[in-house]
Enzyme design. Structure first.
Site, PDB file in Angstrom:
ATOM      1  N   LYS A  12       3.290  -7.937 -30.164  1.00  0.00           N
ATOM      2  CA  LYS A  12       4.278  -8.356 -29.155  1.00  0.00           C
ATOM      3  C   LYS A  12       3.699  -9.463 -28.263  1.00  0.00           C
ATOM      4  O   LYS A  12       2.487  -9.726 -28.282  1.00  0.00           O
ATOM      5  CB  LYS A  12       4.696  -7.134 -28.341  1.00  0.00           C
ATOM      6  N   TYR A  52      16.439  -4.710 -31.998  1.00  0.00           N
ATOM      7  CA  TYR A  52      16.419  -3.521 -31.137  1.00  0.00           C
ATOM      8  C   TYR A  52      17.816  -2.926 -30.933  1.00  0.00           C
ATOM      9  O   TYR A  52      18.043  -2.237 -29.938  1.00  0.00           O
ATOM     10  CB  TYR A  52      15.790  -3.867 -29.785  1.00  0.00           C
ATOM     11  N   ASN A 115       3.654  -2.799 -24.743  1.00  0.00           N
ATOM     12  CA  ASN A 115       2.716  -1.916 -25.445  1.00  0.00           C
ATOM     13  C   ASN A 115       2.142  -2.510 -26.730  1.00  0.00           C
ATOM     14  O   ASN A 115       1.806  -1.802 -27.665  1.00  0.00           O
ATOM     15  CB  ASN A 115       3.374  -0.547 -25.675  1.00  0.00           C
ATOM     16  N   HIS A 118       4.623  -3.396 -32.367  1.00  0.00           N
ATOM     17  CA  HIS A 118       5.791  -2.726 -32.947  1.00  0.00           C
ATOM     18  C   HIS A 118       5.470  -2.390 -34.395  1.00  0.00           C
ATOM     19  O   HIS A 118       4.860  -3.194 -35.097  1.00  0.00           O
ATOM     20  CB  HIS A 118       7.013  -3.645 -32.913  1.00  0.00           C
ATOM     21  N   GLU A 129      14.304  -4.266 -40.876  1.00  0.00           N
ATOM     22  CA  GLU A 129      13.503  -5.204 -40.079  1.00  0.00           C
ATOM     23  C   GLU A 129      12.859  -6.274 -40.967  1.00  0.00           C
ATOM     24  O   GLU A 129      12.784  -7.444 -40.583  1.00  0.00           O
ATOM     25  CB  GLU A 129      12.442  -4.426 -39.297  1.00  0.00           C
TER      26      GLU A 129
HETATM   27  P1  DAT Z   1       8.332   2.379 -30.466  1.00  0.00           P
HETATM   28  O1  DAT Z   1       8.020   0.951 -30.090  1.00  0.00           O
HETATM   29  O2  DAT Z   1       7.132   3.275 -30.310  1.00  0.00           O
HETATM   30  O3  DAT Z   1       8.991   2.509 -31.808  1.00  0.00           O
HETATM   31  P2  DAT Z   1      10.960   2.892 -29.301  1.00  0.00           P
HETATM   32  O4  DAT Z   1      11.549   2.427 -30.589  1.00  0.00           O
HETATM   33  O5  DAT Z   1      11.420   4.204 -28.744  1.00  0.00           O
HETATM   34  O6  DAT Z   1       9.359   2.923 -29.376  1.00  0.00           O
HETATM   35  O7  DAT Z   1      11.224   1.809 -28.166  1.00  0.00           O
HETATM   36  C1  DAT Z   1      11.138   0.427 -28.482  1.00  0.00           C
HETATM   37  C2  DAT Z   1      10.475  -0.284 -27.331  1.00  0.00           C
HETATM   38  O8  DAT Z   1      11.306  -0.182 -26.181  1.00  0.00           O
HETATM   39  C3  DAT Z   1       9.148   0.316 -26.901  1.00  0.00           C
HETATM   40  O9  DAT Z   1       8.067  -0.140 -27.704  1.00  0.00           O
HETATM   41  C4  DAT Z   1       9.043  -0.167 -25.492  1.00  0.00           C
HETATM   42  C5  DAT Z   1      10.488  -0.114 -25.022  1.00  0.00           C
HETATM   43  N1  DAT Z   1      10.751   1.153 -24.318  1.00  0.00           N
HETATM   44  C6  DAT Z   1      10.916   2.368 -24.887  1.00  0.00           C
HETATM   45  N2  DAT Z   1      11.135   3.315 -23.960  1.00  0.00           N
HETATM   46  C7  DAT Z   1      11.080   2.661 -22.764  1.00  0.00           C
HETATM   47  C8  DAT Z   1      11.225   3.063 -21.407  1.00  0.00           C
HETATM   48  N3  DAT Z   1      11.474   4.331 -21.078  1.00  0.00           N
HETATM   49  N4  DAT Z   1      11.121   2.113 -20.443  1.00  0.00           N
HETATM   50  C9  DAT Z   1      10.885   0.820 -20.767  1.00  0.00           C
HETATM   51  N5  DAT Z   1      10.752   0.364 -22.025  1.00  0.00           N
HETATM   52  C10 DAT Z   1      10.846   1.274 -22.997  1.00  0.00           C
HETATM   53 MG    MG Z   2      10.854   1.984 -32.460  1.00  0.00          MG
END
Ligand code: DAT
Ligand code: MG
Length: 141
Positions: A12, A52, A115, A118, A129
């Site tokens: 990212k 997303y 974080n 991805h 994707e």
């Molecule tokens: P991952 O990236 O582990 O697959 P995800 O698909 O649940 O996680 O979420 C996608 C991204 O969205 C994640 O990497 C960071 C953001 N995100 C997720 N939960 C969040 C939150 N509670 N507050 C802010 N950003 C969040």
């Molecule tokens: Mg995810």
């Protein structure tokens, strides 16, 4: 032998800005997985919204799209046995505060929104994707 799979992996904008692209690629290769396609680019907003789309109703969606399009990312197609689950384990949990040392998020991130990495969460999202970010020709299939 375990079945070979493909996953979509992305360093990212925070990870690229911190100079972590090489570290992430190195961990993937040292694990024994193969990077079969790779490119660096800044994602278009419409592509980010599509990437997303499962999160479109979440309160953080706007912030998420803004962040992921804020600078260049390094996108990869990664192949190998159990690649999807192996990469998710290497990434660590979404919230870096819960990510153990030794995982990419546990070693290099602190913020749930930013974080570093991805990785696809299953075979359907991997196929979706990879098709979104790479053409079939780029994947050599
Ligand atoms: P991952 O990236 O582990 O697959 P995800 O698909 O649940 O996680 O979420 C996608 C991204 O969205 C994640 O990497 C960071 C953001 N995100 C997720 N939960 C969040 C939150 N509670 N507050 C802010 N950003 C969040
Ligand atoms: Mg995810």
């Amino acid at each position: 032998m375990s079945k070979s799979e493909r996953s979509f992996v992305m360093v990212k904008p925070d990870g690229v800005a911190a100079g972590l692209s090489g570290e992430v690629i190195s961990r993937i290769e040292r694990r024994g997985l193969e990077v079969i396609a790779i490119k660096k680019a800044t994602m278009q907003v419409a592509v980010a919204e599509d990437h997303y789309s499962e999160h479109s109703e979440r309160p953080f969606f706007g912030e998420l799209v803004e962040f992921i399009t804020s600078g260049p990312v390094v996108m990869m197609a990664v192949e190998g046995p159990n690649a999807i689950a192996a990469l998710r384990t290497m990434m660590g949990p979404t919230n870096p505060a819960e990510a153990p040392p030794g995982t990419i998020r546990g070693d290099f991130a602190l913020d749930v929104g930013q974080n570093v990495i991805h990785g696809s969460d299953g075979p359907e999202s991997a196929a979706r994707e990879l098709a979104l970010h790479f053409g079939l020709a780029e994947l050599g299939t």
